[in-house]
Design a protein around this motif. Sequence first.
Motif, PDB file in Angstrom:
ATOM      1  N   VAL A 120      35.769  -1.357  69.210  1.00 30.12           N
ATOM      2  CA  VAL A 120      35.934  -0.908  67.831  1.00 30.12           C
ATOM      3  C   VAL A 120      37.401  -0.586  67.533  1.00 30.12           C
ATOM      4  CG1 VAL A 120      35.438   1.571  68.134  1.00 30.12           C
ATOM      5  CG2 VAL A 120      34.821   0.430  65.988  1.00 30.12           C
ATOM      6  N   SER A 121      38.163  -0.160  68.546  1.00 30.25           N
ATOM      7  CA  SER A 121      39.584   0.123  68.321  1.00 30.25           C
ATOM      8  C   SER A 121      40.337  -1.142  67.912  1.00 30.25           C
ATOM      9  CB  SER A 121      40.219   0.741  69.566  1.00 30.25           C
ATOM     10  OG  SER A 121      40.212  -0.173  70.655  1.00 30.25           O
ATOM     11  N   CYS A 122      39.937  -2.281  68.457  1.00 30.66           N
ATOM     12  CA  CYS A 122      40.559  -3.564  68.078  1.00 30.66           C
ATOM     13  C   CYS A 122      40.108  -3.983  66.688  1.00 30.66           C
ATOM     14  CB  CYS A 122      40.175  -4.654  69.074  1.00 30.66           C
ATOM     15  SG  CYS A 122      40.715  -4.340  70.754  1.00 30.66           S
ATOM     16  N   HIS A 123      38.827  -3.795  66.414  1.00 28.81           N
ATOM     17  CA  HIS A 123      38.257  -4.185  65.129  1.00 28.81           C
ATOM     18  C   HIS A 123      38.900  -3.385  63.990  1.00 28.81           C
ATOM     19  CE1 HIS A 123      34.122  -5.477  63.241  1.00 28.81           C
ATOM     20  NE2 HIS A 123      35.138  -6.118  62.712  1.00 28.81           N
ATOM     21  N   LEU A 124      39.243  -2.128  64.274  1.00 28.64           N
ATOM     22  CA  LEU A 124      39.837  -1.248  63.266  1.00 28.64           C
ATOM     23  C   LEU A 124      41.346  -1.423  63.095  1.00 28.64           C
ATOM     24  CD1 LEU A 124      37.991   2.074  64.082  1.00 28.64           C
ATOM     25  CD2 LEU A 124      37.990   0.920  61.864  1.00 28.64           C
ATOM     26  N   PHE A 125      41.999  -2.074  64.028  1.00 32.75           N
ATOM     27  CA  PHE A 125      43.454  -2.179  63.991  1.00 32.75           C
ATOM     28  C   PHE A 125      43.930  -2.805  62.682  1.00 32.75           C
ATOM     29  CE2 PHE A 125      47.603  -3.886  65.116  1.00 32.75           C
ATOM     30  CZ  PHE A 125      48.165  -2.767  65.710  1.00 32.75           C
ATOM     31  N   PRO A 126      44.941  -2.259  62.010  1.00 33.01           N
ATOM     32  CA  PRO A 126      45.928  -1.267  62.412  1.00 33.01           C
ATOM     33  C   PRO A 126      45.572   0.191  62.108  1.00 33.01           C
ATOM     34  CG  PRO A 126      46.639  -2.227  60.364  1.00 33.01           C
ATOM     35  CD  PRO A 126      45.342  -2.899  60.746  1.00 33.01           C
ATOM     36  N   ILE A 127      44.301   0.480  61.864  1.00 34.55           N
ATOM     37  CA  ILE A 127      43.899   1.878  61.796  1.00 34.55           C
ATOM     38  C   ILE A 127      43.710   2.362  63.226  1.00 34.55           C
ATOM     39  CG2 ILE A 127      41.962   3.424  61.271  1.00 34.55           C
ATOM     40  CD1 ILE A 127      41.665   2.067  58.591  1.00 34.55           C
ATOM     41  N   ARG A 128      44.208   3.545  63.485  1.00 35.41           N
ATOM     42  CA  ARG A 128      44.040   4.194  64.785  1.00 35.41           C
ATOM     43  C   ARG A 128      43.329   5.521  64.558  1.00 35.41           C
ATOM     44  NH1 ARG A 128      43.623   0.655  68.274  1.00 35.41           N
ATOM     45  NH2 ARG A 128      45.472  -0.367  69.034  1.00 35.41           N
ATOM     46  N   ILE A 129      42.346   5.780  65.391  1.00 31.91           N
ATOM     47  CA  ILE A 129      41.575   7.007  65.286  1.00 31.91           C
ATOM     48  C   ILE A 129      41.880   7.872  66.502  1.00 31.91           C
ATOM     49  CG2 ILE A 129      39.251   7.995  65.261  1.00 31.91           C
ATOM     50  CD1 ILE A 129      38.440   5.443  63.682  1.00 31.91           C
ATOM     51  N   LEU A 160      44.074  -1.317  52.534  1.00 33.22           N
ATOM     52  CA  LEU A 160      43.712  -1.306  53.944  1.00 33.22           C
ATOM     53  C   LEU A 160      42.244  -0.947  54.150  1.00 33.22           C
ATOM     54  CD1 LEU A 160      44.705  -1.544  56.879  1.00 33.22           C
ATOM     55  CD2 LEU A 160      45.433   0.840  56.733  1.00 33.22           C
ATOM     56  N   TYR A 161      41.743   0.065  53.431  1.00 32.87           N
ATOM     57  CA  TYR A 161      40.351   0.488  53.622  1.00 32.87           C
ATOM     58  C   TYR A 161      39.359  -0.605  53.222  1.00 32.87           C
ATOM     59  CZ  TYR A 161      39.421   1.410  48.655  1.00 32.87           C
ATOM     60  OH  TYR A 161      39.219   1.271  47.305  1.00 32.87           O
ATOM     61  N   LYS A 162      39.732  -1.462  52.279  1.00 33.14           N
ATOM     62  CA  LYS A 162      38.843  -2.571  51.901  1.00 33.14           C
ATOM     63  C   LYS A 162      38.914  -3.697  52.931  1.00 33.14           C
ATOM     64  CE  LYS A 162      38.522  -1.887  46.937  1.00 33.14           C
ATOM     65  NZ  LYS A 162      38.702  -2.480  45.603  1.00 33.14           N
ATOM     66  N   PHE A 163      40.114  -3.975  53.427  1.00 34.11           N
ATOM     67  CA  PHE A 163      40.260  -5.002  54.456  1.00 34.11           C
ATOM     68  C   PHE A 163      39.438  -4.636  55.696  1.00 34.11           C
ATOM     69  CE2 PHE A 163      42.593  -6.244  58.368  1.00 34.11           C
ATOM     70  CZ  PHE A 163      42.251  -7.589  58.350  1.00 34.11           C
ATOM     71  N   LEU A 164      39.399  -3.356  56.025  1.00 30.50           N
ATOM     72  CA  LEU A 164      38.711  -2.907  57.233  1.00 30.50           C
ATOM     73  C   LEU A 164      37.337  -2.289  56.946  1.00 30.50           C
ATOM     74  CD1 LEU A 164      41.780  -1.533  59.187  1.00 30.50           C
ATOM     75  CD2 LEU A 164      40.504  -3.640  59.605  1.00 30.50           C
ATOM     76  N   LYS A 165      36.705  -2.723  55.877  1.00 32.34           N
ATOM     77  CA  LYS A 165      35.386  -2.186  55.502  1.00 32.34           C
ATOM     78  C   LYS A 165      34.375  -2.334  56.639  1.00 32.34           C
ATOM     79  CE  LYS A 165      31.650  -2.644  52.159  1.00 32.34           C
ATOM     80  NZ  LYS A 165      31.205  -3.254  50.887  1.00 32.34           N
ATOM     81  N   GLU A 166      34.237  -3.524  57.185  1.00 32.73           N
ATOM     82  CA  GLU A 166      33.228  -3.760  58.221  1.00 32.73           C
ATOM     83  C   GLU A 166      33.421  -2.859  59.444  1.00 32.73           C
ATOM     84  OE1 GLU A 166      31.518  -7.337  61.086  1.00 32.73           O
ATOM     85  OE2 GLU A 166      32.910  -7.847  59.471  1.00 32.73           O
ATOM     86  N   PRO A 167      34.625  -2.799  60.045  1.00 33.57           N
ATOM     87  CA  PRO A 167      34.767  -1.916  61.206  1.00 33.57           C
ATOM     88  C   PRO A 167      34.674  -0.425  60.862  1.00 33.57           C
ATOM     89  CG  PRO A 167      36.864  -2.953  60.680  1.00 33.57           C
ATOM     90  CD  PRO A 167      35.826  -3.610  59.832  1.00 33.57           C
ATOM     91  N   LEU A 168      35.080  -0.030  59.656  1.00 36.10           N
ATOM     92  CA  LEU A 168      34.929   1.377  59.266  1.00 36.10           C
ATOM     93  C   LEU A 168      33.449   1.740  59.160  1.00 36.10           C
ATOM     94  CD1 LEU A 168      37.860   1.715  56.708  1.00 36.10           C
ATOM     95  CD2 LEU A 168      37.607   2.989  58.865  1.00 36.10           C
ATOM     96  N   TYR A 177      31.296   5.327  54.377  1.00 40.15           N
ATOM     97  CA  TYR A 177      32.152   4.381  53.667  1.00 40.15           C
ATOM     98  C   TYR A 177      31.975   4.512  52.152  1.00 40.15           C
ATOM     99  CZ  TYR A 177      34.930   0.349  52.524  1.00 40.15           C
ATOM    100  OH  TYR A 177      35.910  -0.466  52.002  1.00 40.15           O
ATOM    101  N   SER A 178      30.759   4.767  51.697  1.00 36.59           N
ATOM    102  CA  SER A 178      30.527   4.977  50.261  1.00 36.59           C
ATOM    103  C   SER A 178      31.332   6.171  49.752  1.00 36.59           C
ATOM    104  CB  SER A 178      29.040   5.203  49.984  1.00 36.59           C
ATOM    105  OG  SER A 178      28.321   4.023  50.243  1.00 36.59           O
ATOM    106  N   GLU A 179      31.375   7.233  50.562  1.00 36.07           N
ATOM    107  CA  GLU A 179      32.179   8.401  50.193  1.00 36.07           C
ATOM    108  C   GLU A 179      33.668   8.058  50.187  1.00 36.07           C
ATOM    109  OE1 GLU A 179      31.165  12.215  51.970  1.00 36.07           O
ATOM    110  OE2 GLU A 179      29.162  11.424  52.417  1.00 36.07           O
ATOM    111  N   LEU A 180      34.080   7.201  51.109  1.00 37.06           N
ATOM    112  CA  LEU A 180      35.474   6.754  51.157  1.00 37.06           C
ATOM    113  C   LEU A 180      35.832   6.002  49.866  1.00 37.06           C
ATOM    114  CD1 LEU A 180      37.943   6.523  53.252  1.00 37.06           C
ATOM    115  CD2 LEU A 180      37.122   4.191  53.574  1.00 37.06           C
TER     116      LEU A 180
END
Length: 190
Positions: A120-129, A160-168, A177-180
């Motif tokens: 999931v860390s790869c799927h979320l990149f460039p978001i880091r948690i 960015l949050y839309k590009f990474l919708k699936e991994p988020l 995600y709906s709250e986001l």
Amino acid sequence: MVEIGRTLISDDIFEKHFLCDILKCKGACCIEGDSGAPLTNDEAAIIEQNYSSFKIYLPEKHIKEIKKQGFSVIDSDGDLVTPLVDNRQCAYSFHDEKGILKCSIEKAYFEGKTKLRKPVSCHLFPIRITEYKKFDAVNYQELDICRPGRTCGTSQKLPLYKFLKEPLIRKYGEEWYSELEIAAEYLQSK
């Protein structure tokens, strides 16, 4: 910063634009960095159990490194991560016919050979948690290797949050995600 559940989300997640341009970056995120991709304990176990389903895509050098280091390793920060080849490239990556680095785990996933898409860390990149005791910090990691992704995302006006919708959603769920999205709409209306 926005708080949803036990997450604190950086404003960059809403404000920055991003769309991977893999033809330009050539999958540099699989080779750049201080250590391997962060893994959960469950992901490490699944990788070990399903290794034979994606081993077939790996170069011999990578197979030897995985045999030597193990399916996952603890890095200098004490985090569970993927092993590296030559202290740089993720051992689970390979070059495709166009010279682009790809994930062997993801290739096996798309061929129906494993249920794990990729860490999931790869799927979320460039978001880091960063997980803390009481909350997760959700941040954008702006790296030079991702300049083509920023350019492409800006040209498409894709946050960015839309590009990474699936991994988020994979990480935090549909309701989160709906709250986001509600938070994003509110921030845009200000």
